[in-house]
Design an enzyme around this catalytic site. Structure first.
Site, PDB file in Angstrom:
ATOM      1  CG  ASN A 101      58.079  37.948 -83.031  1.00 56.86           C
ATOM      2  OD1 ASN A 101      59.030  37.298 -82.605  1.00 56.86           O
ATOM      3  ND2 ASN A 101      58.177  39.186 -83.438  1.00 56.86           N
ATOM      4  CB  VAL A 102      53.886  33.268 -80.392  1.00 55.34           C
ATOM      5  CG1 VAL A 102      54.772  32.142 -80.939  1.00 55.34           C
ATOM      6  CG2 VAL A 102      54.475  33.798 -79.080  1.00 55.34           C
ATOM      7  CG  HIS A 118      58.639  29.727 -84.005  1.00 56.04           C
ATOM      8  ND1 HIS A 118      59.725  30.424 -83.537  1.00 56.04           N
ATOM      9  CD2 HIS A 118      59.132  28.786 -84.855  1.00 56.04           C
ATOM     10  CE1 HIS A 118      60.841  29.928 -84.091  1.00 56.04           C
ATOM     11  NE2 HIS A 118      60.504  28.944 -84.896  1.00 56.04           N
ATOM     12  CB  CYS A 129      42.399  14.791 -80.756  1.00 53.85           C
ATOM     13  SG  CYS A 129      41.497  16.299 -80.334  1.00 53.85           S
ATOM     14  CB  SER A 188      69.615  35.946 -82.210  1.00 56.41           C
ATOM     15  OG  SER A 188      68.787  34.819 -82.004  1.00 56.41           O
ATOM     16  CB  ALA A 230      62.522  46.815 -85.685  1.00 59.97           C
TER      17      ALA A 230
HETATM   18  P1  NAD Z   1      66.177  36.391 -80.102  1.00 62.67           P
HETATM   19  O1  NAD Z   1      65.771  36.832 -78.720  1.00 62.67           O
HETATM   20  O2  NAD Z   1      67.057  35.212 -80.235  1.00 62.67           O
HETATM   21  O3  NAD Z   1      66.880  37.624 -80.849  1.00 62.67           O
HETATM   22  C1  NAD Z   1      66.312  38.902 -80.816  1.00 62.67           C
HETATM   23  C2  NAD Z   1      67.079  39.802 -81.782  1.00 62.67           C
HETATM   24  O4  NAD Z   1      66.441  41.050 -81.777  1.00 62.67           O
HETATM   25  C3  NAD Z   1      68.548  40.035 -81.371  1.00 62.67           C
HETATM   26  O5  NAD Z   1      69.385  39.869 -82.493  1.00 62.67           O
HETATM   27  C4  NAD Z   1      68.535  41.489 -80.898  1.00 62.67           C
HETATM   28  O6  NAD Z   1      69.761  42.179 -81.173  1.00 62.67           O
HETATM   29  C5  NAD Z   1      67.408  42.058 -81.726  1.00 62.67           C
HETATM   30  N1  NAD Z   1      66.782  43.263 -81.213  1.00 62.67           N
HETATM   31  C6  NAD Z   1      66.657  43.704 -79.942  1.00 62.67           C
HETATM   32  N2  NAD Z   1      66.007  44.887 -79.922  1.00 62.67           N
HETATM   33  C7  NAD Z   1      65.693  45.178 -81.206  1.00 62.67           C
HETATM   34  C8  NAD Z   1      65.010  46.246 -81.853  1.00 62.67           C
HETATM   35  N3  NAD Z   1      64.497  47.288 -81.159  1.00 62.67           N
HETATM   36  N4  NAD Z   1      64.873  46.228 -83.186  1.00 62.67           N
HETATM   37  C9  NAD Z   1      65.375  45.184 -83.928  1.00 62.67           C
HETATM   38  N5  NAD Z   1      66.045  44.158 -83.368  1.00 62.67           N
HETATM   39  C10 NAD Z   1      66.183  44.160 -82.036  1.00 62.67           C
HETATM   40  O7  NAD Z   1      64.817  36.235 -80.907  1.00 62.67           O
HETATM   41  P2  NAD Z   1      64.430  35.269 -82.076  1.00 62.67           P
HETATM   42  O8  NAD Z   1      65.542  35.211 -83.076  1.00 62.67           O
HETATM   43  O9  NAD Z   1      63.083  35.696 -82.482  1.00 62.67           O
HETATM   44  O10 NAD Z   1      64.332  33.820 -81.389  1.00 62.67           O
HETATM   45  C11 NAD Z   1      63.769  33.611 -80.118  1.00 62.67           C
HETATM   46  C12 NAD Z   1      62.536  32.717 -80.070  1.00 62.67           C
HETATM   47  O11 NAD Z   1      61.709  33.209 -79.016  1.00 62.67           O
HETATM   48  C13 NAD Z   1      61.666  32.752 -81.295  1.00 62.67           C
HETATM   49  O12 NAD Z   1      61.228  31.468 -81.537  1.00 62.67           O
HETATM   50  C14 NAD Z   1      60.465  33.604 -80.912  1.00 62.67           C
HETATM   51  O13 NAD Z   1      59.282  33.022 -81.422  1.00 62.67           O
HETATM   52  C15 NAD Z   1      60.387  33.509 -79.414  1.00 62.67           C
HETATM   53  N6  NAD Z   1      59.943  34.780 -78.775  1.00 62.67           N
HETATM   54  C16 NAD Z   1      58.851  35.451 -79.302  1.00 62.67           C
HETATM   55  C17 NAD Z   1      58.440  36.666 -78.755  1.00 62.67           C
HETATM   56  C18 NAD Z   1      57.248  37.368 -79.384  1.00 62.67           C
HETATM   57  O14 NAD Z   1      56.341  36.722 -79.894  1.00 62.67           O
HETATM   58  N7  NAD Z   1      57.241  38.697 -79.412  1.00 62.67           N
HETATM   59  C19 NAD Z   1      59.118  37.213 -77.654  1.00 62.67           C
HETATM   60  C20 NAD Z   1      60.217  36.490 -77.124  1.00 62.67           C
HETATM   61  C21 NAD Z   1      60.613  35.285 -77.718  1.00 62.67           C
HETATM   62 ZN    ZN Z   2      41.367  16.281 -78.086  1.00 62.88          ZN
END
Ligand code: NAD
Ligand code: ZN
Length: 248
Positions: A101-102, A118, A129, A188, A230
């Site tokens: 997560n970012v 990430h 740069c 996921s 979660a």
């Molecule tokens: P993903 O969207 O591929 O998967 C999300 C997972 O979370 C799924 O398996 C889903 O079932 C599960 N999920 C949904 N609700 C939930 C809950 N309440 N508790 C626990 N699990 C739950 O996400 P990913 O695997 O992180 O990959 C996606 C990419 O997108 C990553 O690189 C991520 O950095 C980026 N992203 C980041 C954010 C953020 O920073 N919050 C938000 C969206 C996407």
């Molecule tokens: Zn620069």
């Protein structure tokens, strides 16, 4: 909340925990997913915007997408899952959270041992740069220019096709290789190389626990699965540590 059979014994001998979190850990904080209900950006797929070619071809549009996501994050707070992980630090000698997560919510919840594999959406650096650049986000409706070299300033997130930050990912891999318990939470398992970390841990002898309300690519490989959001699942796991370390 039932934890997998035999998990108590894992907790008792656990000295080192490595955690991988994904978008799911922030879902209950209300962090918008890429394909959220708001229609503005629905016609784009994240892969079309989150890459360097899109940024160079259409910097203002990519900048605006990040401005929109940054604005959505501006008053988001950590949830009980982030807080429970922060408490776990005090209960095991060795712990690392590797997050995809970012959003910075683990640190806001008080975790100190976090690597952002990430990047972080609140930070910026120069595309040319690579130097970090401090800006006031609201003052720019397109990418500002780098004060050092005049290149375009961009968000410090890892885009599709880019390498992960070497140091952060190296720390995550080391932690995965040496932990007793690996927690995969709300991810996921599709985005690589982050998705390789649970496999590294399991192949090195760790117990692999998944916490996710839905089956993922990892589920059949995990030693234990907690099918819960979660906030519920992580609280139960950390509760087992608290109970074992400080029984009352
Ligand atoms: P993903 O969207 O591929 O998967 C999300 C997972 O979370 C799924 O398996 C889903 O079932 C599960 N999920 C949904 N609700 C939930 C809950 N309440 N508790 C626990 N699990 C739950 O996400 P990913 O695997 O992180 O990959 C996606 C990419 O997108 C990553 O690189 C991520 O950095 C980026 N992203 C980041 C954010 C953020 O920073 N919050 C938000 C969206 C996407
Ligand atoms: Zn620069």
């Amino acid at each position: 909340m039932n934890l997998p059979a035999g998990f108590d014994a894992i907790v008792r001998r656990c000295r080192s925990v490595c955690v991988l979190t994904g978008a799911g850990v922030s879902a209950e904080s209300g962090v918008a997913t890429f394909r959220g209900a708001d229609g503005l950006w629905n016609k784009f797929r994240p892969e079309e915007l989150a890459n360097v070619e899109a940024f160079l071809a259409n910097p203002k549009m990519v900048w605006e997408w990040y401005a929109y996501r940054r604005q959505l994050l501006s008053d988001v707070k950590p949830n009980e899952a982030h807080r429970a992980l922060a408490r776990l630090e005090a209960l095991v000698p060795d712990m690392l959270v590797a997050t995809q997560n970012v959003d910075g919510l683990h640190q806001l919840a008080g975790s100190t041992k976090v690597v952002e594999i990430h990047g972080n959406i609140r930070k910026n650096h120069c595309q040319t740069c690579k130097k970090p650049v401090e800006i006031v986000l609201t003052e720019h409706d397109g990418p500002p220019l780098c004060p050092s070299c005049g290149g375009m300033v961009r968000p410090s997130v890892v885009w599709f096709g880019e390498m992960l930050p070497r140091e952060a990912f190296g720390s995550a891999e080391r932690a995965a290789r040496h932990c007793d318990l690996f927690l995969s939470i709300g991810t996921s398992g599709i985005v690589h190389p982050a998705a390789s970390l649970p496999f590294t841990a399991k192949n090195s002898g760790a117990y692999l626990l998944e916490i996710d309300p839905e089956p993922t690519l990892l589920s059949s490989y995990a030693d234990g699965v907690v099918r819960a959001p979660a906030t519920v699942g992580v609280s139960a796991v950390v509760g087992a540590f608290e109970h074992q370390r400080n029984p009352s």
